[in-house]
Every structure is written in structure tokens, then in C-alpha cells.
Scaffold this motif. Structure first.
Motif, PDB file in Angstrom:
ATOM      1  N   LEU A  35      33.367  28.594  44.366  1.00 18.07           N
ATOM      2  CA  LEU A  35      32.804  29.840  43.844  1.00 18.07           C
ATOM      3  C   LEU A  35      32.670  30.894  44.941  1.00 18.07           C
ATOM      4  O   LEU A  35      32.872  32.094  44.686  1.00 18.07           O
ATOM      5  CB  LEU A  35      31.442  29.555  43.210  1.00 18.07           C
ATOM      6  CG  LEU A  35      31.460  28.647  41.969  1.00 18.07           C
ATOM      7  CD1 LEU A  35      30.042  28.399  41.480  1.00 18.07           C
ATOM      8  CD2 LEU A  35      32.307  29.257  40.864  1.00 18.07           C
ATOM      9  N   ALA A  36      32.341  30.469  46.165  1.00 15.22           N
ATOM     10  CA  ALA A  36      32.212  31.435  47.260  1.00 15.22           C
ATOM     11  C   ALA A  36      33.563  32.051  47.610  1.00 15.22           C
ATOM     12  O   ALA A  36      33.664  33.271  47.830  1.00 15.22           O
ATOM     13  CB  ALA A  36      31.603  30.749  48.481  1.00 15.22           C
ATOM     14  N   ALA A  39      34.393  34.503  44.952  1.00 17.42           N
ATOM     15  CA  ALA A  39      33.595  35.730  45.073  1.00 17.42           C
ATOM     16  C   ALA A  39      34.134  36.635  46.174  1.00 17.42           C
ATOM     17  O   ALA A  39      34.188  37.869  46.014  1.00 17.42           O
ATOM     18  CB  ALA A  39      32.135  35.365  45.344  1.00 17.42           C
ATOM     19  N   PHE A  42      37.270  38.284  44.813  1.00 17.01           N
ATOM     20  CA  PHE A  42      36.928  39.333  43.848  1.00 17.01           C
ATOM     21  C   PHE A  42      36.370  40.568  44.554  1.00 17.01           C
ATOM     22  O   PHE A  42      36.684  41.709  44.179  1.00 17.01           O
ATOM     23  CB  PHE A  42      35.906  38.806  42.843  1.00 17.01           C
ATOM     24  CG  PHE A  42      36.475  37.798  41.890  1.00 17.01           C
ATOM     25  CD1 PHE A  42      37.842  37.724  41.658  1.00 17.01           C
ATOM     26  CD2 PHE A  42      35.643  36.913  41.217  1.00 17.01           C
ATOM     27  CE1 PHE A  42      38.369  36.791  40.789  1.00 17.01           C
ATOM     28  CE2 PHE A  42      36.163  35.979  40.341  1.00 17.01           C
ATOM     29  CZ  PHE A  42      37.534  35.911  40.125  1.00 17.01           C
ATOM     30  N   TYR A  43      35.554  40.352  45.579  1.00 13.12           N
ATOM     31  CA  TYR A  43      34.992  41.498  46.308  1.00 13.12           C
ATOM     32  C   TYR A  43      36.091  42.278  47.028  1.00 13.12           C
ATOM     33  O   TYR A  43      36.094  43.515  47.028  1.00 13.12           O
ATOM     34  CB  TYR A  43      33.945  41.011  47.300  1.00 13.12           C
ATOM     35  CG  TYR A  43      33.321  42.123  48.107  1.00 13.12           C
ATOM     36  CD1 TYR A  43      32.357  42.954  47.546  1.00 13.12           C
ATOM     37  CD2 TYR A  43      33.706  42.346  49.431  1.00 13.12           C
ATOM     38  CE1 TYR A  43      31.786  43.984  48.285  1.00 13.12           C
ATOM     39  CE2 TYR A  43      33.139  43.369  50.174  1.00 13.12           C
ATOM     40  CZ  TYR A  43      32.184  44.190  49.590  1.00 13.12           C
ATOM     41  OH  TYR A  43      31.633  45.216  50.327  1.00 13.12           O
ATOM     42  N   GLY A  66      36.424  35.130  36.527  1.00 13.45           N
ATOM     43  CA  GLY A  66      35.235  34.410  36.965  1.00 13.45           C
ATOM     44  C   GLY A  66      34.925  33.217  36.071  1.00 13.45           C
ATOM     45  O   GLY A  66      34.534  32.150  36.553  1.00 13.45           O
TER      46      GLY A  66
END
Length: 313
Positions: A35-36, A39, A42-43, A66
Motif C-alpha cells: 500500500l505504501a 501511495a 499515486f502521489y 486504489g
């Protein structure tokens, strides 16, 4: 109603002792890492595209992707995490589906016409076992192994005390194991046709006509059963191994004999297999629907000779 007995020395042990530890929010370190990474990706995509792509479209794509990543991180299939399962599926799709026991890296002779289209060549078949000895020991790359054949026990026909005693005996055997041990339970087809043919061929040797008739009826019953059904038999094999640094000798055979003696206390019939039985078990595991060859296979390092020819008269 009888009061349930409580053993003060007996404690409850969770069944998921091998489950990974939860780090935060009920997630493991592996799930949090997935998940990190998602993320961060995505950022970075948001920073690169939020001035060029409408915000609504970016938010919709982020929600969909997501959800896919979250499902990939937390879901499981066939007892494995979904990411490892998909990785295994990709490796399987890219790996060759045909294996050969000969060397597949040798160049093609000049007189062989090369195919125009690209043909997938078979990959070399690498088995973990190198040889099977007369005593049933299997030579492996990191040691030796031996097999034990055992029958089963029907716990449903035992009383509560007998069931508890059997479970305690089985637990003591499991706790005594100090090397990797494999328990293989398989269902194999039973060849009733050959039994029916044998009975039909030997029925005429019986002295009484009624016995011959009964033998013929039983042979017909077995033949009809083999024609209409697919009878199966259950086989239980226990494979014991030695430590990687342990001296070879007969260590695996001794472990197999100790296992057979330990399982005898459970009321089962267990025996350590010899070389011929181990060879038959491995062959049946590789191809359970092919009957064994008549006469069996020769043991390793056995000199095969033909019968002596009689001199002409």
C-alpha cells in the motif's frame, strides 16, 4: 449431565501460529509495504498530471486503482497472498510446458530442417532425487530420504477417551520430529479388471462346482463394478529426511523405521518401504493412472542378464 473434565496441564494453542504478525491497522508488514508503494506512485502521478488532466478523472482513476491495489494486498487465494499467487501465475505462463530428461541445450544437427515458426523447446527435467537404493533410501541433493506406508484410523468409531489417546500419541510423534517430514495422502485408482480376469481364469481349478460358480459370480461382479464405477484406494505415505549436514549412511532408513514404530501405537499398520516399493510409489505419484509394469524395475547398479541359452542337441 456429567461434568466436563478439565486438565490443568493442558493449554490452548492457536492454530495460526505461522501467520505473519499484524503491524498496524490489522495489516502485515508486507501489506503495508504494498500500500505504501502504491501511495507513492499515486502521489507522483498526481503531481505530474494534476495540471494537465481534470481532477475528477484523476480522482476516479485513483479510486479504481486504489481498490485494485487494496484487494491485491489483503486478499488471498488457495492459501497464498494474491500478489504471490499472481506472480506464480505469471511465472507459470512464461515457463516451458514440456520437460525432457535429456540435454535440451545441445545444438541441432545440420541435417535437421529448422522449423520456420518459433517452436517452444522442452526444458530440462530436474528431479530432486538422484537414485533409489535397495533399502529404500532416496538420494537427494542435500541428504537422503525414506518412505513409510501407513493405513488410516477411523476416529468416528472410537470413544472420547480413545480419540484423546490417539491424538496425544499423534502429537507426541509430531513433537519428536527434528527434520522435515512430509505426509502425503492420495487417492489412486484400483485395477479391478485384472482381479476379475484372475478369478475367472482360476475358477476351473476349484474342486467343488458350487465354489467354481461362486468364484465366477464374484469375477463377474468385479468386472461389472470396474465397468460402471471408478474405484479408488487411499494411500498414506510419510517421507522422512535427514539433516543437510548429517552423515548419510542409513540415517533416513532408521528414521523411517522409528516412524513406523511410533505410528504403530495409533493402531495403524506402518512399514518402511524398500527400494522396489519406493520406486513403485514414486512412479505411481508421477502417473497414477498408468498401471505398473509387470515384473517391476531393476534396482540401481543391478546387472541385468538374459537367461542362458540351452545348447542345441
Amino acid at each position: 449431565m456429567s461434568e466436563q473434565r478439565r486438565d490443568p496441564d493442558r493449554i490452548k494453542m492457536p492454530a495460526d501460529v505461522d501467520a505473519p504478525d499484524k503491524v498496524a491497522y490489522g495489516l502485515t508488514f508486507r501489506q503495508l509495504a504494498i500500500l505504501a508503494v502504491a501511495a507513492v506512485v499515486f502521489y507522483g502521478a498526481w503531481q505530474a498530471l494534476h495540471t494537465r488532466v481534470p481532477t475528477t478523472l484523476l480522482l476516479g482513476a485513483a479510486v479504481v486503482l486504489g481498490g485494485v491495489v487494496f484487494a491485491l494486498a489483503v486478499s488471498r487465494r488457495d492459501g497464498r497472498p494474491m500478489d504471490l499467487w499472481l506472480l506464480s501465475a505469471v511465472r507459470h505462463s512464461r515457463s516451458p510446458k514440456a520437460l525432457a530428461s535429456t540435454d535440451t541445450t545441445a545444438p541441432v544437427p545440420d541435417w535437421v530442417q529448422q522449423p520456420r515458426a518459433k517452436v517452444a523447446l522442452p526444458a530440462p527435467l530436474r528431479l530432486p532425487a538422484d537414485a533409489i537404493g535397495d533399502d529404500g533410501q532416496i538420494s537427494l541433493a542435500g541428504g537422503t530420504a525414506a518412505m513409510v506406508a501407513a493405513t488410516t484410523v477411523n476416529l468416528g468409531l472410537r470413544t472420547d477417551d480413545e480419540q484423546q489417546a490417539l491424538l496425544d500419541s499423534y502429537g507426541r510423534w509430531l513433537n519428536s520430529l527434528s527434520t522435515p517430514t512430509q505426509v502425503v495422502v492420495s487417492a489412486q485408482p484400483v485395477d479391478l479388471r485384472s482381479h476379475a480376469d484372475t478369478l475367472a481364469d482360476t475358477a476351473h481349478q476349484l474342486p467343488d462346482p458350487r465354489l467354481r460358480a461362486a468364484c465366477g459370480d464374484h469375477a463377474a461382479f468385479l468386472a461389472d463394478l470396474a465397468e460402471r464405477r471408478d474405484p479408488l484406494r487411499r494411500q498414506v505415505l510419510i517421507v522422512t529426511r535427514t539433516h543437510p549436514g548429517e552423515r548419510a549412511g542409513h540415517s533416513a532408513r532408521r528414521r523411517a523405521e522409528d516412524t513406523a514404530r511410533s505410528l504403530t501405537s495409533l493402531g495403524v499398520t506402518a512399514r518402511a518401504l524398500d527400494g522396489a516399493a519406493v520406486t513403485a510409489a514414486v512412479a505411481a505419484a508421477a502417473d497414477p493412472y498408468r498401471p505398473p509394469r509387470p515384473g517391476g524395475l531393476a534396482a540401481p547398479d543391478t546387472v541385468i542378464t538374459a537367461p542362458a541359452k540351452e545348447p542345441p542337441p
